[in-house]
Design a protein around this motif. Structure first.
Motif, PDB file in Angstrom:
ATOM      1  N   GLY A 133       0.806  -1.217   0.000  1.00  8.09           N
ATOM      2  CA  GLY A 133       0.000   0.000   0.000  1.00  8.09           C
ATOM      3  C   GLY A 133       0.835   1.260   0.000  1.00  8.09           C
ATOM      4  N   CYS A 148      -7.852   3.747  -3.435  1.00 11.48           N
ATOM      5  CA  CYS A 148      -7.457   2.884  -2.317  1.00 11.48           C
ATOM      6  C   CYS A 148      -8.004   3.496  -1.038  1.00 11.48           C
ATOM      7  N   SER A 181      -7.427  -2.245   3.622  1.00 12.67           N
ATOM      8  CA  SER A 181      -7.616  -1.272   2.557  1.00 12.67           C
ATOM      9  C   SER A 181      -8.033  -2.051   1.321  1.00 12.67           C
ATOM     10  N   LEU A 210      -8.329  -1.785  -2.898  1.00  8.79           N
ATOM     11  CA  LEU A 210      -7.771  -1.044  -4.028  1.00  8.79           C
ATOM     12  C   LEU A 210      -8.392  -1.570  -5.311  1.00  8.79           C
ATOM     13  N   ARG A 218      -2.671   6.767  -6.639  1.00  4.33           N
ATOM     14  CA  ARG A 218      -3.936   7.182  -6.036  1.00  4.33           C
ATOM     15  C   ARG A 218      -3.818   8.643  -5.633  1.00  4.33           C
TER      16      ARG A 218
END
Length: 764
Positions: free
Chosen positions: A356, A369, A385, A387, A401
């Motif tokens: 991430g 995300c 999370s 995505l 992102r």
């Protein structure tokens, strides 16, 4: 296993709020129940290119790695991926987690690049008589810092004789708060160590208690005698660790400890122990290993080769790491029910795993995300999370992102928000501050003030009152005061209700809207009053991020009180007190909408004192103070050493008597300063109402009841009131006062109030 039907029913509202396409809901459900973290099949890590000064550009990342597509193409909305979290915590739990969760501190050190000094802090040998230790160590503090002997002695007394801490405090003062940190030169550490050894020889004492990064050691006598035949090793356990996850093997010359599958200790003991009577247990979240020595003697270490730390210096190191982590932290909030059945909003903060963190920032991103809180079939919350691609991505293209919240669209404020992550040039923020200061000064110069009533409210014929949800005690007080109780608003002369009733004398003054329908009353006053001596600096964390950062960069010692916009009735959100503008900006992610400068009263550093006035504004612009005002309240602050913790949820307020408050600050200010403080506060209230009346119009047959809270700021020789909060009191809050409160308001409106109940101010 949670089937899809229940998954959708439980998570539908959350998934819609995240704007995850419905076509991906079943994909997400399948990956969660199968614990499928398959993003590694689609991407590879790549080294970031040379740093780009423009943090708003595409592929600007927070780490040195990028996540690039390793397949020919990933179509928009083709799938959704799970991204794990390396750490989830809260403000109140973070430092404990860093200290107690095995391996976490090391992982966060690698991420932030903030490491503890390799030169371990020397362990101070202490005399039982602290004063003798202070006397011995004074010359070392003087020689290494240049302070006077008197100041050196004072610092050593404050630290209980801790020479390292005293030298750091002296260096902090010299650097105006910059601090020597843990970067003390080796030659100074060497000299300190020599001085400590001298102290040891003179006092004949050796340390029987010390700490490492993983555990504490305490040597002692098992029977209370003089022989040191026992040693205890104590390891704090992280929250949630079960007893079955803790393993301890004590051999005559070796100790092995593992917690939750991770080895914490695996080393030789300083000397042999008697394994037949050595034990271990878990007490209050701490693993206690009680070792009995084969030979009673002093141990200079518990585990061969261990490295000691100074607990105070280590605590400062934890704070430095956590301070840097605000660049990486992301948050989500959720509702929790307390023991008293009240509902409150709570916030968790998390650091994504390496996958991430490698997703770069871009103003025009190709993925989204966001945090997702999964509730399993046992009701347990599991944060991830998620995505998913929002554009087609080709092979070799970095995933990106938007680091900014979706609601933040203004280019200047977006650049300011990203300053909290990338920390680039600051001139733009300083310019924004200068413009705002000029604006506030101009507003103050141009401000007009209305005219308050200079006579008591004229007598009116008021017979009946309607009070929504009045208690039996209030009803009795109303009838005792000579008024009738109306069963409907239409039958009443005065209406106490939070909604409008046209043509009725009711508590819906035009100022109500200004003080109840905005995120911050401070912002309201700044809009109409500008810069005033009694007004704190307040900023919107949605529209004034640049101005806020510029102010925080100039006022480096400022504390900030963060307030969340209350979007759900009856749901309380704790206020956050912080000295970090970076932390303040990141709280905008989780609904905190305002940052107000908070003046801590330095005479009593572990308290935030407030003085509260209840104010009545009559239809003819008379301003009255409730006879029981002011009421003093306090928030107890969480302390680290002698200073407030730099990140903390503000504790609930509790009442404090004026006498108790006077005693608390007696050494700083005399009791006569309270009279001056009260007078200045009343002038500030009258001025504030004057300014609002000049800007707000409304029906003439309305009155208002308000709560003003002032922080106590220490001036050169007196206490100064600084407006902390001003808001409309609801009818429910009025009912929570004494039963005579509402009848006393009716008495003012009738023109027959006594000064013991309401006292008029602002008279010329």
């Amino acid at each position: 296993m949670l089937d899809y039907g229940r998954f959708e029913a439980i998570h539908k509202q959350q998934l819609e709020a995240l704007d995850l396409p419905r076509a991906l809901w079943k994909v997400l459900h399948k990956k969660i129940v199968q614990e499928s973290f398959d993003i590694g099949e689609w991407v590879v890590f790549a080294e970031a290119e040379a740093d780009n000064d423009d943090s708003n550009s595409c592929a600007a990342g927070i780490t040195n790695s990028r996540l690039c597509l390793n397949k020919e193409e990933l179509a928009a909305l083709e799938t959704v991926f799970l991204v794990d979290h390396a750490w989830t915590t809260s403000i109140s739990q973070a430092l404990s987690d860093l200290n107690n969760i095995p391996g976490l501190l090391e992982r966060m050190e690698r991420l932030t690049g903030v490491y503890e000094s390799k030169n371990e802090a020397p362990q101070a040998f202490r005399a039982e008589n602290v004063e003798s230790t202070v006397t011995v160590n004074v010359p070392a503090v003087v020689s290494q810092t240049g302070v006077s002997e008197e100041r050196a002695r004072e610092l050593l007394q404050r630290t209980g004789g801790d020479i390292v801490e005293a030298i750091m405090m002296a260096n902090d003062e010299t650097a105006n708060g910059g601090g020597a940190g843990n970067n003390m030169p080796e030659h100074i550490q060497s000299q300190i160590l020599q001085q400590l050894e001298t102290s040891s020889e003179q006092n004949g004492k050796k340390p029987t208690k010390w700490a490492t990064r993983s555990y504490e050691c305490i040597q002692h006598s098992l029977d209370g005698g003089n022989e040191l035949d026992g040693i205890e090793i104590r390891l704090p356990l992280a929250p949630g660790v079960q007893s079955g996850e803790t393993k301890c093997a004590v051999l005559p010359s070796h100790l092995t400890v593992s917690i939750a599958g991770r080895t914490i200790i695996d080393g030789d003991l300083h000397a042999q122990v008697d394994t037949s009577i050595s034990t271990w247990s878990i007490e209050d979240g701490v693993l206690c290993i009680a070792l009995v020595k084969q030979k009673p003697e002093y141990w200079s270490e518990a585990i061969v080769g261990e490295s000691r730390i100074s607990p105070k210096l280590h605590q400062k190191h934890l704070l430095r790491v956590f301070r840097e982590l605000w660049r990486y932290l992301q948050g989500y909030d959720y509702l929790a029910q307390g023991a008293d059945q009240s509902i409150s909003k709570r916030t968790n903060w998390y650091v994504q795993d390496e996958v991430g963190l490698a997703v770069a920032h871009c103003d025009d991103p190709n993925v989204r995300c966001l945090p997702f809180l999964y509730v399993n079939d046992h009701g347990q919350m599991m944060p991830y999370s998620i995505l998913w691609p929002i554009k087609s991505i080709t092979q070799g293209e970095p995933l990106s992102r938007d680091y900014c919240p979706r609601w933040l669209t203004d280019p200047i404020q977006r650049a300011a928000y990203l300053q909290a992550i990338f920390q680039g040039p600051t001139q733009g923020m300083l310019n924004a501050r200068e413009q705002l200061v000029r604006k506030w000064n101009q507003i103050a110069a141009d401000a007009t003030r209305s005219t308050l009533a200079i006579q008591p409210t004229p007598t009116q014929h008021l017979r009946s009152l309607y009070v929504r949800d009045a208690t039996s005690e209030v009803q009795s007080a109303i009838t005792t005061a000579g008024y009738d109780l109306a069963s409907t608003p239409e039958d009443a002369d005065v209406v106490f209700d939070d909604i409008q009733h046209e043509g009725k004398l009711t508590c819906r003054h035009g100022i109500n809207t200004a003080l109840i329908d905005t995120d911050s009353a401070i912002a309201t006053f700044q809009h109409v009053a500008g810069a005033q001596s009694w007004l704190s600096k307040g900023f919107s964390l949605r529209t004034q991020i640049a101005e806020f950062i510029g102010t925080a960069l100039v006022d480096t010692n400022a504390w900030w009180l963060l307030t969340s916009a209350q979007t759900q009735p009856g749901v309380a959100s704790p206020q956050i007190l912080t000295s970090s503008w970076v932390a303040a900006v990141r709280h905008a992610d989780v609904g905190y909408s305002t940052a107000t400068e908070c003046n801590l009263f330095t005479a009593v550093p572990d308290r935030l004192f407030l003085a509260e006035w209840i104010v009545l504004l009559t239809p003819d612009r008379g301003v009255y103070l409730w006879g029981e005002s002011p009421r003093f309240i306090q928030h107890k602050l969480e302390m680290l050493d002698d200073s407030p913790a730099p990140y903390q949820a503000l504790a609930p307020a509790s009442a404090v008597s004026e006498d108790e408050l006077k005693r608390s600050i007696a050494n700083q200010l005399g009791s006569e300063s309270f009279v001056e403080f009260t007078t200045k506060s009343e002038h500030a209230i009258a001025d504030a109402v004057n300014l609002l009346l000049s800007a707000v119009s409304g029906p003439e047959n309305k009155f208002g009841v308000f709560r003003f809270r002032f922080a106590l700021e220490k001036g050169p020789d007196s206490m100064l009131p600084v407006l902390h909060e001003a808001r409309t009191m609801t009818v429910a809050e009025q009912l929570s006062q004494s039963p005579n409160f509402i009848p006393a308001i009716a008495a003012v409106l009738s023109g027959r109030s006594s000064r013991t109940q309401w006292r008029q101010i602002g008279l010329e």
